[in-house]
Design a protein around this motif. Structure first.
Motif, PDB file in Angstrom:
ATOM      1  N   LEU A  32      -6.034   0.128  -3.832  1.00 41.54           N
ATOM      2  CA  LEU A  32      -6.958  -0.943  -4.219  1.00 41.54           C
ATOM      3  C   LEU A  32      -6.874  -1.241  -5.715  1.00 41.54           C
ATOM      4  N   LEU A  33      -6.757  -0.199  -6.530  1.00 42.55           N
ATOM      5  CA  LEU A  33      -6.651  -0.403  -7.970  1.00 42.55           C
ATOM      6  C   LEU A  33      -5.338  -1.100  -8.315  1.00 42.55           C
ATOM      7  N   ALA A  34      -4.257  -0.699  -7.665  1.00 49.26           N
ATOM      8  CA  ALA A  34      -2.969  -1.342  -7.919  1.00 49.26           C
ATOM      9  C   ALA A  34      -3.025  -2.832  -7.603  1.00 49.26           C
ATOM     10  N   ASP A  35      -3.631  -3.183  -6.469  1.00 48.82           N
ATOM     11  CA  ASP A  35      -3.772  -4.599  -6.103  1.00 48.82           C
ATOM     12  C   ASP A  35      -4.577  -5.356  -7.148  1.00 48.82           C
ATOM     13  N   TYR A  36      -5.656  -4.750  -7.606  1.00 43.95           N
ATOM     14  CA  TYR A  36      -6.519  -5.379  -8.619  1.00 43.95           C
ATOM     15  C   TYR A  36      -5.759  -5.633  -9.914  1.00 43.95           C
ATOM     16  N   LEU A  37      -5.038  -4.631 -10.386  1.00 43.22           N
ATOM     17  CA  LEU A  37      -4.337  -4.764 -11.657  1.00 43.22           C
ATOM     18  C   LEU A  37      -3.183  -5.761 -11.558  1.00 43.22           C
ATOM     19  N   ARG A  38      -2.519  -5.807 -10.413  1.00 42.08           N
ATOM     20  CA  ARG A  38      -1.446  -6.793 -10.237  1.00 42.08           C
ATOM     21  C   ARG A  38      -1.979  -8.219 -10.282  1.00 42.08           C
ATOM     22  N   LYS A  39      -3.189  -8.424  -9.770  1.00 41.99           N
ATOM     23  CA  LYS A  39      -3.793  -9.751  -9.808  1.00 41.99           C
ATOM     24  C   LYS A  39      -4.140 -10.181 -11.228  1.00 41.99           C
ATOM     25  N   THR A  40      -4.286  -9.206 -12.126  1.00 43.31           N
ATOM     26  CA  THR A  40      -4.543  -9.539 -13.529  1.00 43.31           C
ATOM     27  C   THR A  40      -3.253  -9.781 -14.298  1.00 43.31           C
ATOM     28  N   GLY A  41      -2.109  -9.679 -13.615  1.00 41.42           N
ATOM     29  CA  GLY A  41      -0.834  -9.953 -14.246  1.00 41.42           C
ATOM     30  C   GLY A  41      -0.085  -8.735 -14.758  1.00 41.42           C
ATOM     31  N   ARG A  42      -0.596  -7.559 -14.505  1.00 43.89           N
ATOM     32  CA  ARG A  42       0.072  -6.348 -14.987  1.00 43.89           C
ATOM     33  C   ARG A  42       1.103  -5.848 -13.981  1.00 43.89           C
ATOM     34  N   GLU A  43       2.183  -5.302 -14.516  1.00 44.75           N
ATOM     35  CA  GLU A  43       3.177  -4.646 -13.673  1.00 44.75           C
ATOM     36  C   GLU A  43       2.692  -3.228 -13.381  1.00 44.75           C
ATOM     37  N   VAL A  44       2.665  -2.869 -12.110  1.00 42.95           N
ATOM     38  CA  VAL A  44       2.096  -1.591 -11.685  1.00 42.95           C
ATOM     39  C   VAL A  44       3.114  -0.800 -10.868  1.00 42.95           C
ATOM     40  N   VAL A  45       3.213   0.476 -11.169  1.00 41.43           N
ATOM     41  CA  VAL A  45       4.038   1.399 -10.395  1.00 41.43           C
ATOM     42  C   VAL A  45       3.096   2.419  -9.755  1.00 41.43           C
ATOM     43  N   VAL A  46       3.133   2.513  -8.433  1.00 41.91           N
ATOM     44  CA  VAL A  46       2.326   3.495  -7.706  1.00 41.91           C
ATOM     45  C   VAL A  46       3.225   4.650  -7.294  1.00 41.91           C
ATOM     46  N   THR A  47       2.788   5.862  -7.589  1.00 40.25           N
ATOM     47  CA  THR A  47       3.596   7.030  -7.266  1.00 40.25           C
ATOM     48  C   THR A  47       2.683   8.185  -6.856  1.00 40.25           C
ATOM     49  N   ARG A  48       3.267   9.344  -6.607  1.00 44.17           N
ATOM     50  CA  ARG A  48       2.470  10.467  -6.117  1.00 44.17           C
ATOM     51  C   ARG A  48       3.107  11.778  -6.537  1.00 44.17           C
ATOM     52  N   GLU A  49       2.308  12.835  -6.467  1.00 43.41           N
ATOM     53  CA  GLU A  49       2.813  14.182  -6.695  1.00 43.41           C
ATOM     54  C   GLU A  49       2.299  15.132  -5.617  1.00 43.41           C
ATOM     55  N   PRO A  50       3.112  16.110  -5.245  1.00 44.63           N
ATOM     56  CA  PRO A  50       4.507  16.212  -5.652  1.00 44.63           C
ATOM     57  C   PRO A  50       5.311  15.073  -5.044  1.00 44.63           C
ATOM     58  N   GLY A  51       6.309  14.617  -5.773  1.00 45.40           N
ATOM     59  CA  GLY A  51       7.133  13.512  -5.316  1.00 45.40           C
ATOM     60  C   GLY A  51       7.314  12.472  -6.397  1.00 45.40           C
ATOM     61  N   GLY A  52       7.658  11.265  -5.996  1.00 46.44           N
ATOM     62  CA  GLY A  52       7.798  10.164  -6.927  1.00 46.44           C
ATOM     63  C   GLY A  52       9.210   9.903  -7.389  1.00 46.44           C
ATOM     64  N   SER A  53      10.089  10.884  -7.235  1.00 39.93           N
ATOM     65  CA  SER A  53      11.509  10.731  -7.516  1.00 39.93           C
ATOM     66  C   SER A  53      12.264  11.435  -6.400  1.00 39.93           C
ATOM     67  N   ALA A  54      13.551  11.164  -6.285  1.00 37.16           N
ATOM     68  CA  ALA A  54      14.308  11.717  -5.152  1.00 37.16           C
ATOM     69  C   ALA A  54      14.250  13.245  -5.109  1.00 37.16           C
ATOM     70  N   GLY A  55      14.485  13.873  -6.265  1.00 39.62           N
ATOM     71  CA  GLY A  55      14.455  15.331  -6.301  1.00 39.62           C
ATOM     72  C   GLY A  55      13.075  15.891  -6.035  1.00 39.62           C
ATOM     73  N   ALA A  56      12.059  15.243  -6.604  1.00 41.53           N
ATOM     74  CA  ALA A  56      10.688  15.704  -6.421  1.00 41.53           C
ATOM     75  C   ALA A  56      10.231  15.549  -4.977  1.00 41.53           C
ATOM     76  N   GLU A  57      10.700  14.520  -4.282  1.00 45.83           N
ATOM     77  CA  GLU A  57      10.339  14.343  -2.875  1.00 45.83           C
ATOM     78  C   GLU A  57      10.933  15.463  -2.019  1.00 45.83           C
ATOM     79  N   GLU A  58      12.121  15.950  -2.385  1.00 48.95           N
ATOM     80  CA  GLU A  58      12.701  17.073  -1.654  1.00 48.95           C
ATOM     81  C   GLU A  58      11.854  18.323  -1.837  1.00 48.95           C
ATOM     82  N   ILE A  59      11.366  18.528  -3.048  1.00 55.71           N
ATOM     83  CA  ILE A  59      10.495  19.678  -3.299  1.00 55.71           C
ATOM     84  C   ILE A  59       9.176  19.514  -2.554  1.00 55.71           C
TER      85      ILE A  59
END
Length: 213
Positions: free
Chosen positions: A28-55
């Motif tokens: 919901l926050l990502a959608d809100y910020l994108r509507k204000t014109g900001r570029e948003v990257v949503v990610t998670r932990e553990p994960g977010g990159s190929a190696g981190a997703e394997e872990i």
């Protein structure tokens, strides 16, 4: 040190016990910020990159006693370092808002406190290998019994920590609130017992306040 001191974007983390509604509010926050014109990257932990997703697959699946707390600290730190190098820092350098579902505070709680008296170990590794904190951490506070009920209701495959039960959830909640008190400049505590809409509104207000500084 927060990443705002060395990058041009904004780094926001979400924390809370399992079932607190973090993933919904991140979206919901990502959608809100994108509507204000900001570029948003949503990610998670553990994960977010190929190696981190394997872990991630290693640490979130299997029997509750699959890894010791010490081993988990090493695995999570390795995943976080890869995530930081390959996604978080480049996105912030490009001026984007990065919203991460969990970051180092979860490791401080799950492995550092709730599974043993290893907080000092977590912080030592964090300072050595990560060295930064989010600009803003949103903590969604939730009753541990209700949170566990919600989490188990998802029927997912990554239930290893949920299987530790309500005692861990209660310890996690207390630990997160203690962290919020310790790092009050970074944390904003939101009452997760409110409606989804009211929680979202409170989070937007907290983020708008940071963005206006």
């Amino acid at each position: 040190m927060t990443l705002a001191t060395c990058e041009s974007g904004l780094f926001i983390s979400f924390e809370g016990i399992d079932g607190s509604g973090k993933s919904t509010q991140v979206s919901l926050l990502a959608d809100y910020l994108r509507k204000t014109g900001r570029e948003v990257v949503v990610t998670r932990e553990p994960g977010g990159s190929a190696g981190a997703e394997e872990i991630r697959a290693l640490v979130l699946q299997g029997d509750p006693d699959r890894w010791s707390a010490e081993t988990e600290i090493l695995l999570f730190t390795a995943a976080r370092r890869d995530h930081l190098e390959r996604l978080i820092r480049p996105s912030l350098a490009a001026g984007k808002v990065v919203i991460c579902d969990r970051f180092a505070d979860s490791t401080r709680m799950y492995q550092g406190l709730s599974r043993g008296d290893l907080r000092e170990t977590v912080d030592t590794l964090h300072n050595l290998m990560i060295g930064v904190e989010p600009d803003l951490t949103v903590l969604i506070d939730m009753d541990p019994v209700e949170g566990l009920k919600r989490a188990k209701g998802r029927m997912g495959t990554e239930e290893r920590f949920e299987d530790f039960g309500a005692d861990l959830q209660a310890a996690m909640r207390a630990g997160f609130l203690a962290l919020a008190a310790q790092f009050e400049d970074r944390f904003r505590v939101i009452d997760g017992a409110q409606s989804v809409k009211d929680v979202s509104t409170a989070i937007r207000h907290a983020v708008d306040t940071v963005l206006s500084i």
